[in-house]
Design a protein around this motif. Structure first.
Motif, mmCIF file in Angstrom:
data_model
loop_
_atom_site.group_PDB
_atom_site.id
_atom_site.type_symbol
_atom_site.label_atom_id
_atom_site.label_comp_id
_atom_site.label_asym_id
_atom_site.label_seq_id
_atom_site.Cartn_x
_atom_site.Cartn_y
_atom_site.Cartn_z
ATOM 1 N N THR A 23 47.598 50.498 53.184
ATOM 2 C CA THR A 23 48.695 51.444 52.993
ATOM 3 C C THR A 23 48.998 52.253 54.256
ATOM 4 N N ARG A 36 51.527 52.378 46.805
ATOM 5 C CA ARG A 36 51.224 53.609 46.061
ATOM 6 C C ARG A 36 52.469 54.357 45.579
ATOM 7 N N SER A 80 61.462 58.833 49.240
ATOM 8 C CA SER A 80 61.619 60.058 50.036
ATOM 9 C C SER A 80 60.490 61.045 49.768
ATOM 10 N N MET A 81 60.047 61.141 48.511
ATOM 11 C CA MET A 81 59.013 62.107 48.128
ATOM 12 C C MET A 81 57.594 61.598 48.454
ATOM 13 N N SER A 82 57.455 60.301 48.728
ATOM 14 C CA SER A 82 56.119 59.737 48.975
ATOM 15 C C SER A 82 55.616 60.141 50.360
ATOM 16 N N ASP A 83 54.351 59.788 50.616
ATOM 17 C CA ASP A 83 53.715 60.169 51.878
ATOM 18 C C ASP A 83 53.868 59.123 52.983
ATOM 19 N N ILE A 84 54.767 58.134 52.800
ATOM 20 C CA ILE A 84 54.885 57.092 53.831
ATOM 21 C C ILE A 84 55.754 57.528 55.003
ATOM 22 N N GLY A 85 56.556 58.572 54.821
ATOM 23 C CA GLY A 85 57.314 59.128 55.936
ATOM 24 C C GLY A 85 58.478 58.280 56.399
ATOM 25 N N ARG A 106 51.167 59.642 67.088
ATOM 26 C CA ARG A 106 51.161 59.167 65.704
ATOM 27 C C ARG A 106 50.081 58.103 65.512
ATOM 28 N N GLU A 109 46.830 59.834 65.113
ATOM 29 C CA GLU A 109 46.724 60.403 63.757
ATOM 30 C C GLU A 109 46.353 59.325 62.748
ATOM 31 N N VAL A 113 43.240 58.884 60.128
ATOM 32 C CA VAL A 113 43.387 58.622 58.687
ATOM 33 C C VAL A 113 42.538 57.412 58.290
#
Length: 182
Positions: A23, A36, A80-85, A106, A109, A113
């Motif tokens: 992911t 996810r 849009s609301m997910s954490d995939i950016g 990035r 980062e 993760v």
């Protein structure tokens, strides 16, 4: 706890860690980025995969073609609301996600993760080891096995744990290389 059961549980942890790694985006488009994402579809949380056909036409684009055109807005909102950016682009027929090239910061980062996910996998392995060792110690206390057998079994459990920890480290190395390769 038998060694086969121990290995089976540890194998499941390795698979879960691999799914978590999938992911993380690496600058290349992959349908697993959306694994996810859950969409509020008629009042229930539904996985995106069951609502749309997801494909990767090229290395920087993911296309999502909903089976039900009425669910386009919900799918867009969920992405849009997910954490995939990523920002979805809707053309009325399909939703396109453009994967931008990753910056050096990035990438760093994302390596952090990935390291965090690997550590979570190792913690899960240690929890499995602890449970197995506790079971062996209970057997020893109830005189089902001798002290020597107990020590031998605990050594075997530790060896299996070390083996699976190395597998997670190897998966992490592959993922880090994948992330840092431009």
């Amino acid at each position: 706890m038998k060694l086969t059961e121990l290995k089976s549980n540890m194998e499941k942890t390795i698979e879960a860690t691999q799914r978590s790694f999938n992911t993380i985006r690496t600058g290349r488009a992959s349908t697993s980025l959306l694994d996810r994402v859950m969409v509020d579809y008629y009042g229930s949380e539904t996985p995106l995969q069951s609502l749309a056909n997801i494909s990767v036409p090229d290395s920087t684009t993911i296309t999502i073609q909903p089976y039900d055109k009425g669910s386009m807005a919900q799918i867009e909102r969920a992405i849009s609301m997910s954490d995939i950016g990523l920002t979805p682009n809707n053309d009325g027929q399909k939703i396109r996600l453009i994967i931008p090239a990753l910056t050096k910061d990035r990438r760093k980062e994302l390596v952090k993760v990935a390291s965090k996910l690997a550590e979570e996998g190792k913690v899960a392995l240690r929890n499995i080891r602890r449970d197995a060792v506790d079971a062996v110690r209970k057997q020893e206390k109830s005189s089902e096995i001798s002290e020597d057998e107990s020590r031998d079994m605990q050594d075997q459990i530790q060896k299996v744990t070390d083996e699976y920890t190395k597998k997670i480290d190897a998966l992490l190395a592959v993922k880090e290389k994948d992330i840092t390769t431009v």
